[in-house]
Enzyme design. Structure first.
Site, PDB file in Angstrom:
ATOM      1  N   HIS A  18       0.825  -1.216   0.000  1.00  0.00           N
ATOM      2  CA  HIS A  18       0.000   0.000   0.000  1.00  0.00           C
ATOM      3  C   HIS A  18       0.855   1.259   0.000  1.00  0.00           C
ATOM      4  O   HIS A  18       0.472   2.273  -0.590  1.00  0.00           O
ATOM      5  CB  HIS A  18      -0.944  -0.001   1.213  1.00  0.00           C
ATOM      6  CG  HIS A  18      -2.023  -1.032   1.122  1.00  0.00           C
ATOM      7  ND1 HIS A  18      -3.290  -0.749   0.675  1.00  0.00           N
ATOM      8  CD2 HIS A  18      -2.008  -2.365   1.375  1.00  0.00           C
ATOM      9  CE1 HIS A  18      -4.021  -1.859   0.671  1.00  0.00           C
ATOM     10  NE2 HIS A  18      -3.266  -2.857   1.099  1.00  0.00           N
ATOM     11  N   ASP A 116      -5.788   5.957   0.711  1.00  0.00           N
ATOM     12  CA  ASP A 116      -5.841   4.552   0.306  1.00  0.00           C
ATOM     13  C   ASP A 116      -7.280   4.030   0.379  1.00  0.00           C
ATOM     14  O   ASP A 116      -8.069   4.500   1.200  1.00  0.00           O
ATOM     15  CB  ASP A 116      -4.961   3.764   1.286  1.00  0.00           C
ATOM     16  CG  ASP A 116      -4.842   2.298   0.947  1.00  0.00           C
ATOM     17  OD1 ASP A 116      -3.870   1.943   0.268  1.00  0.00           O
ATOM     18  OD2 ASP A 116      -5.699   1.504   1.372  1.00  0.00           O
TER      19      ASP A 116
HETATM   20 BR1  BUP Z   1       9.730  -8.861  -0.507  1.00  0.00          BR
HETATM   21  C1  BUP Z   1      10.309  -7.343  -1.385  1.00  0.00           C
HETATM   22  N1  BUP Z   1      12.094  -5.961  -2.097  1.00  0.00           N
HETATM   23  O1  BUP Z   1      12.567  -7.858  -1.026  1.00  0.00           O
HETATM   24  P1  BUP Z   1       3.363  -6.063  -3.786  1.00  0.00           P
HETATM   25  C2  BUP Z   1       9.412  -6.463  -1.922  1.00  0.00           C
HETATM   26  N2  BUP Z   1       9.843  -5.326  -2.533  1.00  0.00           N
HETATM   27  O2  BUP Z   1      11.635  -4.076  -3.198  1.00  0.00           O
HETATM   28  P2  BUP Z   1       2.901  -7.306  -1.155  1.00  0.00           P
HETATM   29  C3  BUP Z   1      11.197  -5.077  -2.632  1.00  0.00           C
HETATM   30  O3  BUP Z   1       7.744  -4.257  -2.202  1.00  0.00           O
HETATM   31  P3  BUP Z   1       0.143  -6.673  -0.883  1.00  0.00           P
HETATM   32  C4  BUP Z   1      11.708  -7.088  -1.466  1.00  0.00           C
HETATM   33  O4  BUP Z   1       9.168  -4.387  -5.410  1.00  0.00           O
HETATM   34  C5  BUP Z   1       6.977  -4.091  -4.404  1.00  0.00           C
HETATM   35  O5  BUP Z   1       7.125  -2.774  -4.841  1.00  0.00           O
HETATM   36  C6  BUP Z   1       8.322  -4.799  -4.383  1.00  0.00           C
HETATM   37  O6  BUP Z   1       4.328  -4.982  -3.131  1.00  0.00           O
HETATM   38  C7  BUP Z   1       8.858  -4.361  -3.054  1.00  0.00           C
HETATM   39  O7  BUP Z   1       3.131  -7.204  -2.738  1.00  0.00           O
HETATM   40  C8  BUP Z   1       6.546  -4.091  -2.954  1.00  0.00           C
HETATM   41  O8  BUP Z   1       4.035  -6.712  -4.925  1.00  0.00           O
HETATM   42  C9  BUP Z   1       5.608  -5.225  -2.627  1.00  0.00           C
HETATM   43  O9  BUP Z   1       2.108  -5.368  -4.113  1.00  0.00           O
HETATM   44  O10 BUP Z   1       1.711  -6.386  -0.805  1.00  0.00           O
HETATM   45  O11 BUP Z   1       4.070  -6.812  -0.436  1.00  0.00           O
HETATM   46  O12 BUP Z   1       2.511  -8.707  -0.915  1.00  0.00           O
HETATM   47  O13 BUP Z   1      -0.124  -7.893  -0.070  1.00  0.00           O
HETATM   48  O14 BUP Z   1      -0.482  -5.452  -0.319  1.00  0.00           O
HETATM   49  O15 BUP Z   1      -0.127  -6.872  -2.346  1.00  0.00           O
END
Ligand code: BUP
Length: 456
Positions: A18, A116
């Protein structure tokens, strides 16, 4: 000129999924000469959130930082979740009355407020009361938005037939029941249900809904949303993505990757808040080794990073650790994912399909092997598959439903890495994404028009 400077306040919710799009939007607005006030709920759940915030404020001293000091949660609502991130949604919601005095103390007065979707139902009345235009930044897919906005109608239909139906109507589209976040199908009340119902209903009163996607990637869902087919009277849904990563997110590049042939590495990560079971972690490790493909694997053992203290070897086991080290690099710490996906050595991404991950893969043209774990991720995986951006093996189910064997994983890993047409299509989508945010592109136009309006 008749333009005044625009001043916009942003209030994100809990969790990196988020927070990330809010950071990127704040940076984008700031470079477009919009004055930005970034309100941070304090404290954050994860360490990665607090580190990302520090980086934002260090790189953008012109962004004003305000803290919303969260109050200890009174357990008024018996359905409050055990999931620390969902729990935090409620903590922020219960502290939201602190927002009014904060907003009226800001100078110059605000042109708009962006929050959000998990906070929409509490924030919209507060901003309405002071005649402040309010926008929702929807942090997942437009397709998921069709479900988010219409779920309260299905749930409130009184027919109670949600449990028997094989498909759920979201807008005009049928979604198989197996894609729907499981808590939404339960008869009893729970925090996911109230989150969808309360916010989904209220969003219709917002001034507009921004979404981190782009026209050509989600044409159908966007068309339905903007033509009253999902729900009548909805404000404009404005795709502004993919929201590109900022320089301050970038960490040191991985030297290990530099030594690998182009397109040879599979990147494996299930996002910031999904820990696979130990059994599944080990099958996954066996599968990766067996595939013969080289890989970079981010292992998560606990939902919240602050508690993730177990040694890597303890998590995946000594025997497997030895085999894994021959074929790949395994880490437990946070790496800058966007930077990794942009590295020429990366040829595929085994992903849970968190929406930020999907947009980052799109941005770099990396094909996805989708393995949705919970929440919105199956709907997102469908968007990936429909666009020819990747493969989704439906029978793997939700995370934890079954243990998928190493043999099966190995086969799919080979498939994703060897599929040339998938790679071609991913590169095509990459170009479309870049056109969308380039000057005159659909996402760029949408945001530019908004900023123009805020300056009037
Ligand atoms: Br783990 C990880 N490095 O090692 P999502 C994640 N990220 O940069 P999520 C890193 O966190 P929800 C790591 O690039 C992305 O921008 C990744 O968001 C970054 O999934 C973010 O992909 C993660 O939307 O959140 O974390 O499961 O459950 O809310 O979808």
């Amino acid at each position: 000129s008749d333009q005044k400077p625009a001043h916009v306040a942003l209030l994100p919710s809990a969790g990196m999924g988020h927070l990330t799009p809010f950071l990127r939007l704040a940076a984008l607005l700031s470079v477009q000469n919009v004055q930005v006030t970034f309100i941070t709920p304090y404290p954050t759940v994860s360490l990665s959130e607090s580190q990302a915030l520090s980086s934002l404020f260090a790189s953008f001293p012109q962004i004003t930082r305000k803290q919303l000091h969260l109050l200890p949660l009174e357990k008024l609502n018996p359905t409050i979740s055990d999931d620390p991130f969902y729990y935090h949604f409620d903590v922020i919601r219960q502290s939201s009355h602190l927002l009014s005095p904060l907003l009226s103390s800001l100078s110059p007065p605000l042109s708009a407020f962006i929050t959000d979707m998990s906070l929409a139902s509490v924030v919209i009345p507060i901003t309405e009361a002071i005649n402040l235009p309010n926008y929702v930044l929807f942090t997942t897919s437009a397709k998921m938005m069709t479900l988010f906005l219409s779920y309260h109608i299905t749930a409130g239909s009184g027919k109670d037939d949600l449990h028997e139906m094989d498909v759920i109507k979201s807008g005009l589209e049928m979604m198989p029941k197996s894609w729907i976040p499981p808590p939404l199908l339960e008869k009893s009340n729970n925090s996911t249900k109230s989150y969808f119902i309360e916010n989904g209903k209220k969003m219709i009163e917002s001034s507009g809904i921004l979404v981190n996607t782009f026209e050509s990637f989600e044409k159908e869902s966007l068309r339905k949303l903007n033509h009253g087919e999902v729900i009548a009277g909805l404000p404009s849904v404005i795709p502004i993505g993919p929201l590109a990563a900022c320089d301050f997110e970038k960490s040191k590049p991985l030297a290990w990757l530099d030594g690998q042939p182009a397109g040879s590495i599979l990147y494996v990560s299930f996002g910031s808040r999904t820990a696979l079971s130990r059994d599944q972690v080990r099958e996954l490790g066996e599968g990766l080794v067996r595939s013969g493909i080289r890989f970079l694997w981010v292992v998560k053992d606990k939902k919240v990073d602050r508690q993730d203290n177990e040694e890597l070897e303890e998590v995946i086991g000594h025997g497997l650790m030895e085999k894994v080290k021959e074929k790949g690099l395994v880490v437990k710490n946070w790496l800058n994912q966007e930077g990794i996906l942009g590295h020429k050595a990366i040829g595929g991404f085994l992903s849970h399909c968190g929406w930020n991950s999907v947009m980052e893969a799109v941005w770099h043209g990396v094909p996805i092997l989708a393995w949705p774990q919970h929440g919105d991720q199956k709907v997102n995986a469908n968007v990936v598959e429909r666009n020819g951006m990747g493969i989704w093996v439906n029978s793997w189910g939700w995370g934890g439903e079954i243990v998928v064997t190493g043999a099966e994983i190995a086969g799919r890993v080979q498939e994703i890495m060897r599929n040339e047409s998938l790679r071609g299509q991913a590169m095509f989508i990459r170009e479309e994404a870049r056109k969308a945010v380039g000057v005159g592109g659909s996402s760029n136009k949408g945001l530019t028009e908004l900023i123009g309006m805020w300056k009037k």
